[in-house]
Write a protein that holds these residues in place. Structure first.
Motif, PDB file in Angstrom:
ATOM      1  N   GLY A   1      24.984  40.594  21.944  1.00 15.65           N
ATOM      2  CA  GLY A   1      25.285  40.148  23.291  1.00 15.65           C
ATOM      3  C   GLY A   1      26.200  41.105  24.027  1.00 15.65           C
ATOM      4  N   ALA A   2      26.318  40.872  25.330  1.00 16.93           N
ATOM      5  CA  ALA A   2      27.184  41.685  26.173  1.00 16.93           C
ATOM      6  C   ALA A   2      27.953  40.791  27.126  1.00 16.93           C
ATOM      7  CB  ALA A   2      26.364  42.706  26.955  1.00 16.93           C
ATOM      8  N   LEU A   3      29.135  41.232  27.492  1.00 14.74           N
ATOM      9  CA  LEU A   3      29.935  40.534  28.488  1.00 14.74           C
ATOM     10  C   LEU A   3      29.508  41.063  29.853  1.00 14.74           C
ATOM     11  CD1 LEU A   3      32.234  38.496  28.929  1.00 14.74           C
ATOM     12  CD2 LEU A   3      33.836  40.415  28.801  1.00 14.74           C
ATOM     13  N   MET A   4      28.896  40.197  30.646  1.00 14.04           N
ATOM     14  CA  MET A   4      28.317  40.596  31.922  1.00 14.04           C
ATOM     15  C   MET A   4      29.207  40.169  33.084  1.00 14.04           C
ATOM     16  SD  MET A   4      25.506  41.911  30.706  1.00 14.04           S
ATOM     17  CE  MET A   4      24.611  42.229  32.234  1.00 14.04           C
ATOM     18  N   VAL A   5      29.232  41.023  34.109  1.00 11.54           N
ATOM     19  CA  VAL A   5      29.963  40.710  35.339  1.00 11.54           C
ATOM     20  C   VAL A   5      29.051  41.057  36.518  1.00 11.54           C
ATOM     21  CG1 VAL A   5      32.253  41.089  34.331  1.00 11.54           C
ATOM     22  CG2 VAL A   5      31.031  43.006  35.394  1.00 11.54           C
ATOM     23  N   PRO A   6      29.322  40.508  37.701  1.00 10.01           N
ATOM     24  CA  PRO A   6      28.511  40.860  38.871  1.00 10.01           C
ATOM     25  C   PRO A   6      28.589  42.343  39.193  1.00 10.01           C
ATOM     26  CG  PRO A   6      29.783  38.878  39.291  1.00 10.01           C
ATOM     27  CD  PRO A   6      30.300  39.454  37.995  1.00 10.01           C
ATOM     28  N   ALA A   7      27.567  42.855  39.850  1.00 12.96           N
ATOM     29  CA  ALA A   7      27.521  44.277  40.189  1.00 12.96           C
ATOM     30  C   ALA A   7      28.682  44.682  41.072  1.00 12.96           C
ATOM     31  CB  ALA A   7      26.200  44.607  40.869  1.00 12.96           C
ATOM     32  N   ASP A   8      29.112  43.770  41.931  1.00 11.15           N
ATOM     33  CA  ASP A   8      30.211  44.081  42.844  1.00 11.15           C
ATOM     34  C   ASP A   8      31.561  43.604  42.324  1.00 11.15           C
ATOM     35  OD1 ASP A   8      29.817  41.369  43.048  1.00 11.15           O
ATOM     36  OD2 ASP A   8      29.634  41.323  45.236  1.00 11.15           O
ATOM     37  N   SER A   9      31.619  43.262  41.044  1.00  9.99           N
ATOM     38  CA  SER A   9      32.864  42.794  40.455  1.00  9.99           C
ATOM     39  C   SER A   9      33.899  43.911  40.439  1.00  9.99           C
ATOM     40  CB  SER A   9      32.624  42.291  39.030  1.00  9.99           C
ATOM     41  OG  SER A   9      33.850  42.025  38.372  1.00  9.99           O
ATOM     42  N   GLY A  10      35.139  43.541  40.659  1.00 12.19           N
ATOM     43  CA  GLY A  10      36.217  44.519  40.580  1.00 12.19           C
ATOM     44  C   GLY A  10      36.686  44.751  39.161  1.00 12.19           C
ATOM     45  N   ALA A  11      36.119  44.024  38.204  1.00 11.68           N
ATOM     46  CA  ALA A  11      36.519  44.155  36.800  1.00 11.68           C
ATOM     47  C   ALA A  11      36.003  45.464  36.218  1.00 11.68           C
ATOM     48  CB  ALA A  11      36.003  42.974  35.991  1.00 11.68           C
ATOM     49  N   ALA A  12      36.936  46.304  35.803  1.00 15.43           N
ATOM     50  CA  ALA A  12      36.566  47.566  35.174  1.00 15.43           C
ATOM     51  C   ALA A  12      36.878  47.565  33.687  1.00 15.43           C
ATOM     52  CB  ALA A  12      37.299  48.726  35.853  1.00 15.43           C
ATOM     53  N   THR A  13      37.845  46.728  33.284  1.00 16.58           N
ATOM     54  CA  THR A  13      38.216  46.603  31.873  1.00 16.58           C
ATOM     55  C   THR A  13      38.450  45.128  31.564  1.00 16.58           C
ATOM     56  OG1 THR A  13      40.621  46.727  32.187  1.00 16.58           O
ATOM     57  CG2 THR A  13      39.410  48.828  32.040  1.00 16.58           C
ATOM     58  N   LEU A  14      38.676  44.842  30.292  1.00 14.92           N
ATOM     59  CA  LEU A  14      38.945  43.463  29.885  1.00 14.92           C
ATOM     60  C   LEU A  14      40.236  42.942  30.503  1.00 14.92           C
ATOM     61  CD1 LEU A  14      37.959  43.662  26.097  1.00 14.92           C
ATOM     62  CD2 LEU A  14      36.694  42.538  27.935  1.00 14.92           C
ATOM     63  N   ALA A  15      41.150  43.825  30.823  1.00 13.11           N
ATOM     64  CA  ALA A  15      42.413  43.399  31.437  1.00 13.11           C
ATOM     65  C   ALA A  15      42.173  42.711  32.780  1.00 13.11           C
ATOM     66  CB  ALA A  15      43.334  44.598  31.623  1.00 13.11           C
ATOM     67  N   ASP A  16      41.076  43.092  33.441  1.00  8.34           N
ATOM     68  CA  ASP A  16      40.767  42.530  34.754  1.00  8.34           C
ATOM     69  C   ASP A  16      40.211  41.112  34.680  1.00  8.34           C
ATOM     70  OD1 ASP A  16      41.520  44.921  36.067  1.00  8.34           O
ATOM     71  OD2 ASP A  16      39.580  45.806  35.541  1.00  8.34           O
ATOM     72  N   LEU A  17      40.003  40.608  33.474  1.00  4.27           N
ATOM     73  CA  LEU A  17      39.484  39.252  33.316  1.00  4.27           C
ATOM     74  C   LEU A  17      40.593  38.219  33.148  1.00  4.27           C
ATOM     75  CD1 LEU A  17      36.390  39.834  30.986  1.00  4.27           C
ATOM     76  CD2 LEU A  17      36.470  39.677  33.484  1.00  4.27           C
ATOM     77  N   LYS A  18      41.826  38.663  33.231  1.00  2.00           N
ATOM     78  CA  LYS A  18      42.945  37.725  33.134  1.00  2.00           C
ATOM     79  C   LYS A  18      42.860  36.703  34.267  1.00  2.00           C
ATOM     80  CE  LYS A  18      47.977  37.612  32.562  1.00  2.00           C
ATOM     81  NZ  LYS A  18      49.221  38.432  32.451  1.00  2.00           N
ATOM     82  N   GLY A  19      42.896  35.420  33.889  1.00  2.00           N
ATOM     83  CA  GLY A  19      42.803  34.352  34.870  1.00  2.00           C
ATOM     84  C   GLY A  19      41.395  34.051  35.335  1.00  2.00           C
ATOM     85  N   LYS A  20      40.390  34.754  34.795  1.00  2.00           N
ATOM     86  CA  LYS A  20      39.006  34.575  35.232  1.00  2.00           C
ATOM     87  C   LYS A  20      38.274  33.548  34.363  1.00  2.00           C
ATOM     88  CE  LYS A  20      39.406  37.839  38.324  1.00  2.00           C
ATOM     89  NZ  LYS A  20      39.436  37.526  39.768  1.00  2.00           N
ATOM     90  N   ARG A  21      37.204  33.018  34.935  1.00  2.00           N
ATOM     91  CA  ARG A  21      36.358  32.046  34.236  1.00  2.00           C
ATOM     92  C   ARG A  21      35.281  32.804  33.464  1.00  2.00           C
ATOM     93  NH1 ARG A  21      34.566  29.451  39.727  1.00  2.00           N
ATOM     94  NH2 ARG A  21      34.391  31.717  40.000  1.00  2.00           N
TER      95      ARG A  21
END
Length: 328
Positions: A108-128
């Motif tokens: 599996g892979a951790l997927m984010v939207p194409a326009d997501s500002g998440a570049a690393t796992l650190a950017d997922l803090k507080g995210k669903r």
């Protein structure tokens, strides 16, 4: 003369009986999910007559979920199923004689939207974050470990994980109810075909933690006893599987033929599923697979403890079927 004819007739009858018994013994019943990805390879085997070529008869038993395949295998209604080697090694540690042949290293892979500002796992803090497979999903545990090691955050606490079935999580993700989703490889591939991007894969997480190496987490599972009683047929099955994978690896036309089995939404989705399947075709030797599994097991024991790996402290001997090494 009459006595000679009787002897010849009796010998002929014995040959027929033996041939009939061999035919019955060479049938391999494989438990599959009705719309599972294993069906794609099974379809190739049947369509190209690879079972007959390699000396066995393939029979499929469709079931509704993975638990049903395990019940079918342990109850004797199936000879082979697909599961992960971690379950196999736990069962062997408990006295069962299950063994394993790698099927796919696709994870599996951790997927984010194409326009997501998440570049690393650190950017997922507080995210669903949607997570398929539950709190003890191996990829989720490894991604959490990477987040702690590299960024000092605990995604289980610093983010908002939500657990559920892959189709439901994909739907919620596409509707914007989740900021990221960690799902099984085929669901991730379908999202990728729609323009979503991969932030990190399970394999990348394992590599970052020192336990990578293209280990195939899922494979064909069967009993040692069955393999011993049907050794030629099982080696034929492994050989047919490898030949089917080679066809799927090299022929785009084969994937067009497989479209009714794959059921893609469009050509773009078929192409991504094809490419991700091909990436997951095992390439490691048996010795490499075992070595990689030992390292992954050690990591899983550290991350998930007994809830994940049971009471074992290391990979149980015999987890990988030795007969696969000599299958042509």
């Amino acid at each position: 003369m009459i006595a000679r004819k009787l002897i010849v007739a009796a010998a002929a009858a014995a040959v027929l009986l033996t041939a009939g018994a061999a035919s019955a013994a060479d049938k391999i019943r494989v438990g599959v999910l009705k719309f599972g990805t294993v069906n794609w390879e099974m379809d190739v085997i049947k369509a190209h007559g690879l079972d007959a070529k390699h000396g066995f008869e393939l029979e499929l038993a469709e079931v509704a979920n993975n638990e049903a395949t395990k019940i079918g295998l342990q109850g004797g209604d199936m000879d082979v199923i697909v599961s992960d080697w971690l379950w196999v090694t736990r069962q062997r540690a408990s006295g069962d004689d299950l063994t394993f042949v790698p099927f796919s290293s696709a994870v599996g892979a951790l997927m984010v939207p194409a326009d997501s500002g998440a570049a690393t796992l650190a950017d997922l803090k507080g995210k669903r974050i949607g997570v398929a497979g539950g709190p003890l999903d191996k990829n989720w545990l490894m991604i959490q470990a990477v987040a702690k090691k590299d960024f000092g955050i605990d995604l289980a606490k610093d983010a908002e994980p939500q657990y559920g079935a892959p189709p439901l999580l994909s739907e919620k993700f596409e509707q914007g109810e989740l900021d990221a989703v960690l799902s099984f490889w085929n669901f991730s591939a379908k999202l990728e075909a729609k323009g979503y991007k991969r932030l990190i894969t399970g394999e990348e997480a394992a590599t970052a933690l020192g336990a990578g190496g293209n280990n195939a987490p899922i494979g064909y599972v069967f009993h040692d006893k069955f393999a011993a009683e049907h050794e030629a047929a099982m080696k034929g099955f492994v050989a047919a599987s490898r030949e089917a994978k080679e066809i799927m690896k090299t022929s785009d036309e084969e994937w067009v033929r497989l479209t009714p089995q794959v059921r893609p939404a469009n050509d773009a989705e078929l192409a991504v599923l094809r490419d991700r399947f091909r990436e997951g075709i095992p390439t490691a030797s048996l010795e490499q697979e075992i070595d990689n599994a030992r390292r992954v097991f050690k990591l899983m024991a550290e991350l998930g403890g007994a809830d994940l790996v049971g009471d074992s402290t290391e990979l149980t001997d015999g987890t990988y079927w030795p007969g696969q090494a000599s299958a042509m």
